[in-house]
Design a protein around this motif. Sequence first.
Motif, PDB file in Angstrom:
ATOM      1  N   GLY A  63     -81.878 -32.512  38.215  1.00  0.00           N
ATOM      2  CA  GLY A  63     -82.345 -31.279  37.589  1.00  0.00           C
ATOM      3  C   GLY A  63     -83.794 -30.994  37.917  1.00  0.00           C
ATOM      4  N   THR A  66     -86.540 -31.807  35.231  1.00  0.00           N
ATOM      5  CA  THR A  66     -86.750 -33.132  34.661  1.00  0.00           C
ATOM      6  C   THR A  66     -88.050 -33.748  35.179  1.00  0.00           C
ATOM      7  OG1 THR A  66     -85.532 -34.212  36.455  1.00  0.00           O
ATOM      8  CG2 THR A  66     -84.268 -33.530  34.515  1.00  0.00           C
ATOM      9  N   ARG A 204     -89.439 -28.133  26.335  1.00  0.00           N
ATOM     10  CA  ARG A 204     -88.045 -28.565  26.505  1.00  0.00           C
ATOM     11  C   ARG A 204     -87.074 -27.546  25.905  1.00  0.00           C
ATOM     12  NH1 ARG A 204     -89.892 -33.907  24.468  1.00  0.00           N
ATOM     13  NH2 ARG A 204     -90.269 -35.268  26.265  1.00  0.00           N
ATOM     14  N   LYS A 207     -86.015 -25.311  28.544  1.00  0.00           N
ATOM     15  CA  LYS A 207     -85.408 -25.885  29.749  1.00  0.00           C
ATOM     16  C   LYS A 207     -84.296 -26.878  29.462  1.00  0.00           C
ATOM     17  CE  LYS A 207     -89.754 -25.591  32.378  1.00  0.00           C
ATOM     18  NZ  LYS A 207     -90.797 -26.382  33.104  1.00  0.00           N
ATOM     19  N   ASN A 208     -84.471 -27.710  28.437  1.00  0.00           N
ATOM     20  CA  ASN A 208     -83.576 -28.841  28.243  1.00  0.00           C
ATOM     21  C   ASN A 208     -83.568 -29.245  26.763  1.00  0.00           C
ATOM     22  OD1 ASN A 208     -81.952 -30.999  28.853  1.00  0.00           O
ATOM     23  ND2 ASN A 208     -83.291 -31.843  30.433  1.00  0.00           N
ATOM     24  N   ARG A 211     -82.958 -32.775  24.973  1.00  0.00           N
ATOM     25  CA  ARG A 211     -83.909 -33.858  25.099  1.00  0.00           C
ATOM     26  C   ARG A 211     -84.846 -33.955  23.895  1.00  0.00           C
ATOM     27  NH1 ARG A 211     -82.016 -37.399  28.466  1.00  0.00           N
ATOM     28  NH2 ARG A 211     -83.763 -38.489  27.541  1.00  0.00           N
ATOM     29  N   GLY A 265     -79.467 -34.894  29.023  1.00  0.00           N
ATOM     30  CA  GLY A 265     -79.910 -33.504  28.998  1.00  0.00           C
ATOM     31  C   GLY A 265     -79.222 -32.579  29.973  1.00  0.00           C
ATOM     32  N   LEU A 266     -78.653 -33.110  31.059  1.00  0.00           N
ATOM     33  CA  LEU A 266     -78.121 -32.242  32.104  1.00  0.00           C
ATOM     34  C   LEU A 266     -76.696 -31.808  31.799  1.00  0.00           C
ATOM     35  CD1 LEU A 266     -79.605 -34.206  35.113  1.00  0.00           C
ATOM     36  CD2 LEU A 266     -80.481 -32.127  34.042  1.00  0.00           C
ATOM     37  N   ASP A 267     -76.371 -30.585  32.213  1.00  0.00           N
ATOM     38  CA  ASP A 267     -75.112 -29.963  31.814  1.00  0.00           C
ATOM     39  C   ASP A 267     -73.879 -30.646  32.391  1.00  0.00           C
ATOM     40  OD1 ASP A 267     -76.407 -28.106  30.260  1.00  0.00           O
ATOM     41  OD2 ASP A 267     -76.431 -26.538  31.799  1.00  0.00           O
TER      42      ASP A 267
END
Length: 447
Positions: A63, A66, A204, A207-208, A211, A265-267
């Motif tokens: 990502g 990250t 975050r 973006k994420n 996390r 955190g990543l899809d």
Amino acid sequence: MARIDTPRPVRGTQDMLGGTPDAFQERFAHVVATFDRVRRLYGFQRVEVPVFEATAVFARSLGESTDVVSKEMYTFEDRGGDSITLRPEFTAGISRAYITEGWQQYAPLKVATHGPLFRYERPQKGRFRQFHQLDAEIIGAGEPGADVELLVMGDQLLRELKIEGVTLTLNTLGDAASRDAWRAALIAHFEANRGDLSEDSVERLAKNPLRILDSKDPRDRPIADSAPGIDAYLTDEAHSFFDKVKSGLNAAGVDYRRNDRLVRGLDYYRHTAFEFVTDRLGAQGTVLGGGRYDGLIENLGGPATPAVGWAAGIERLAMLVDAPADEASWAVVIPENPTAEVDAHATAAALRRSGLMADIAFKGNVKRRFELARRRPPIYQITLTPKSPASVIVRFKAFSQNWGIATEESFKRLLDALDSLFLSQTTLRDTAAGIFEAEISRRELNL
């Protein structure tokens, strides 16, 4: 003459030497050897992938937002103008190879590897810029049984390393529908408390947001702890998957603790997420961790492919294991004068060809050679003293700390190994002192 400055080691790297008092290299090697033995028990094939890849391999898998991609990767442009990155983890490279090398034909693919990885981060206890990991992956299996297999394998590895005080923490991230619904609820919760979040967590949030749940900032903890858990958003299918993973662990006798704040955190992460943690390494307590990443291979341009895997830091595990027992050499061969050195090399070669570990004390005078031999006492000390051009006196002495294994049988094995070298022998044995002596006629040596 100008003094030549020796270049210093790069910060965050390490040098390891066997035979030192801390035995770190031996503990490191013990971790790797145990991993290789355990992965064979589970039918995992060894896989090798390059130390560097096109930067896109890691940017897509980890990502763009990250910290690993934005701050920690060792990325450079090669002479052909291509952007290249030293691998910061194994999964992306293995997934790339699965696509480009046509490994789909072997699915479900059970693979394992170990080796060096590179991240530019602050060195601390058990954490380096060049570090080493164990890695195990099952690619092409979407069933919960694959998750159970990997978790049980990780548990057995830690047990066989005799690492105590480790807890398996387990969570589910659900399927895509579950995760999307949970993510929306988390964003609403965090937006309502935006003013109290740390600066990093505000970033975050855009973006994420998942996390934020594992933020270490004290300002974030009350908000993260009061955030909705995923259980209320799990679909029936996701519930069933997680139940089967837990049932499999229970059947295999693997204890675990639920941690509904454990996230990825990543899809492309789905369903199972897990960490084996300890309090023996300070704040950085994870020794083995992983999860299911059903969307990664599709992110890299391949077909939709379910997969699950884990990684473990070798340095961290080596810090937690006891030093393995030092394997004693069968013999150290000591020539008592220069004319016996040829005999010493012949003797050591004969022992080694028979599969017996042997060393030669070849440095210094006779006194110094005996001193070196006693540093790591072998089972036998073999002293060679030429008597005449046709014969040599050979004395076999068992070191007192090894008398338990210096038996009649071991002595016979020693002489059998030398049988191809010597024609005849007459042996005297002093059992009290553990000394054997023989005058042996020498064959003509082809040296």
